[in-house]
Enzyme design. Structure first.
Site, PDB file in Angstrom:
ATOM      1  NE  ARG A   1      -8.426 -12.166   2.940  1.00 45.67           N
ATOM      2  CZ  ARG A   1      -8.874 -11.290   2.080  1.00 45.67           C
ATOM      3  NH1 ARG A   1      -8.057 -11.046   1.203  1.00 45.67           N
ATOM      4  NH2 ARG A   1     -10.081 -10.894   2.191  1.00 45.67           N
TER       5      ARG A   1
ATOM      6  CG  HIS B   1      -1.862  -1.067   1.592  1.00 42.66           C
ATOM      7  ND1 HIS B   1      -1.585  -2.120   2.305  1.00 42.66           N
ATOM      8  CD2 HIS B   1      -3.115  -1.535   0.602  1.00 42.66           C
ATOM      9  CE1 HIS B   1      -2.742  -2.983   2.062  1.00 42.66           C
ATOM     10  NE2 HIS B   1      -3.616  -2.427   1.168  1.00 42.66           N
TER      11      HIS B   1
END
Ligand code: PAF
Length: 293
Positions: free
Chosen positions: A195, A38
């Protein structure tokens, strides 16, 4: 210091002020639990725009499994700190009611009549395995675009089919331009994902098979193989023993729900599998050296 807003209307006002002052806005939509991938999007947005704004919203509309939604990692404080360090000027979050005041029914649920049609790119693979997922993505992304009205929006290649859905949405809306950034990887090649924190040490060690399988398909493409079926066979052979959702090949310029027949000039290899309770996805272009599209 980064500006933070807890509801979309305040974020929209801040963005409008920036635009009124002649600044270009780069926008990075996220669901939080931010990692280096990100932050790479934020840095790219920073390099190409005057200011960068990031949304952090775990969007319930795109989760087909309630348990996945509930356990999705959330840490707004840590995320805002990381965004500040990466050079973002604003981060905002909100609630479903805050984003969709007119689209909720009396019981607080989202009225499906207001779901966005994700179009042809939602056919096959993630769209087929996760019914409603891309409609949920397209619905929130449209609202986020309407809130921010960015000059450019940044998405990671790791969610390749999502980038196609978002490009199609932006084409229908007439804006914004979509910038797709290369996948950020661990040293051993595993794609970064929010995750990954749920993988046990043993699962984490096994997960390296995914980038290796993608690399094996790339080597086969470089050696002259152009049939999707054969390239996909290389993937599946490399991932024998894994609980595969799919391991397949597509033409990245011409999306089809099914594996294409005939020879491909350009190809993207895509994998989704389950390791214990964790679902991992990854992809790479086969016709480029670094896997970027
Ligand atoms: O890629 C994601 O994190 C999400 O799908 C997005 C684009 C932020 C929409 O909720």
């Amino acid at each position: 210091m980064i500006q933070r807003f807890g509801e979309p209307q305040a974020a929209a006002r801040w963005c409008a002020e920036q635009r009124a002052q002649g600044r270009t806005l780069g926008f990075v939509p996220t669901m939080g639990a931010l990692h280096e991938g990100h932050l790479a999007l934020v840095r790219r947005a920073r390099a190409e725009n005057d200011v960068v704004c990031v949304s952090i919203f775990v969007n319930p509309l795109q989760f087909d499994e309630k348990s996945d939604f509930e356990r999705y990692p959330r840490d707004f404080e840590a995320d805002a700190g990381a965004l500040d360090a990466a050079g973002a000027q604003m981060a905002f979050t909100g609630t479903l009611a805050g984003f969709f005041s007119r689209e909720l029914r009396a019981d607080g649920s989202f009225d499906p009549a207001f779901l966005e049609d994700p179009g042809a790119p939602a056919q096959g693979l993630e769209g087929a395995l996760r019914p409603g997922h891309f409609a949920g993505v397209a619905t929130i992304v449209r609202r986020l675009f309407e809130t921010v009205r960015p000059a450019r929006a940044y998405f990671g290649q790791k969610d390749f089919q999502q980038t196609l859905v978002v490009r199609e949405l932006a084409r229908r809306l007439g804006a914004p331009p979509i910038v797709v950034c290369p996948t950020t990887r661990e040293r051993d090649g595993l794609a970064l994902s929010s995750r990954n924190v749920f993988l046990s040490a043993e699962e984490r060690a096994r997960a390296v098979a995914i980038p290796r399988a993608l690399e094996a398909a790339r080597a086969r493409f470089a050696a002259g193989e152009r049939r999707a079926s054969e390239l996909a066979r290389v993937l599946r052979d490399s991932l024998a023993g894994f609980a595969l959702d799919y391991a397949t090949v597509r033409d990245p310029e011409c999306w089809t729900g099914e594996e294409p027949q005939g020879e491909l000039e350009r190809a993207v290899a895509l994998v989704a599998l389950r390791l214990g309770a964790v679902r991992l996805i990854d992809n790479r272009a086969l016709h480029t050296q670094d896997g970027a599209l």
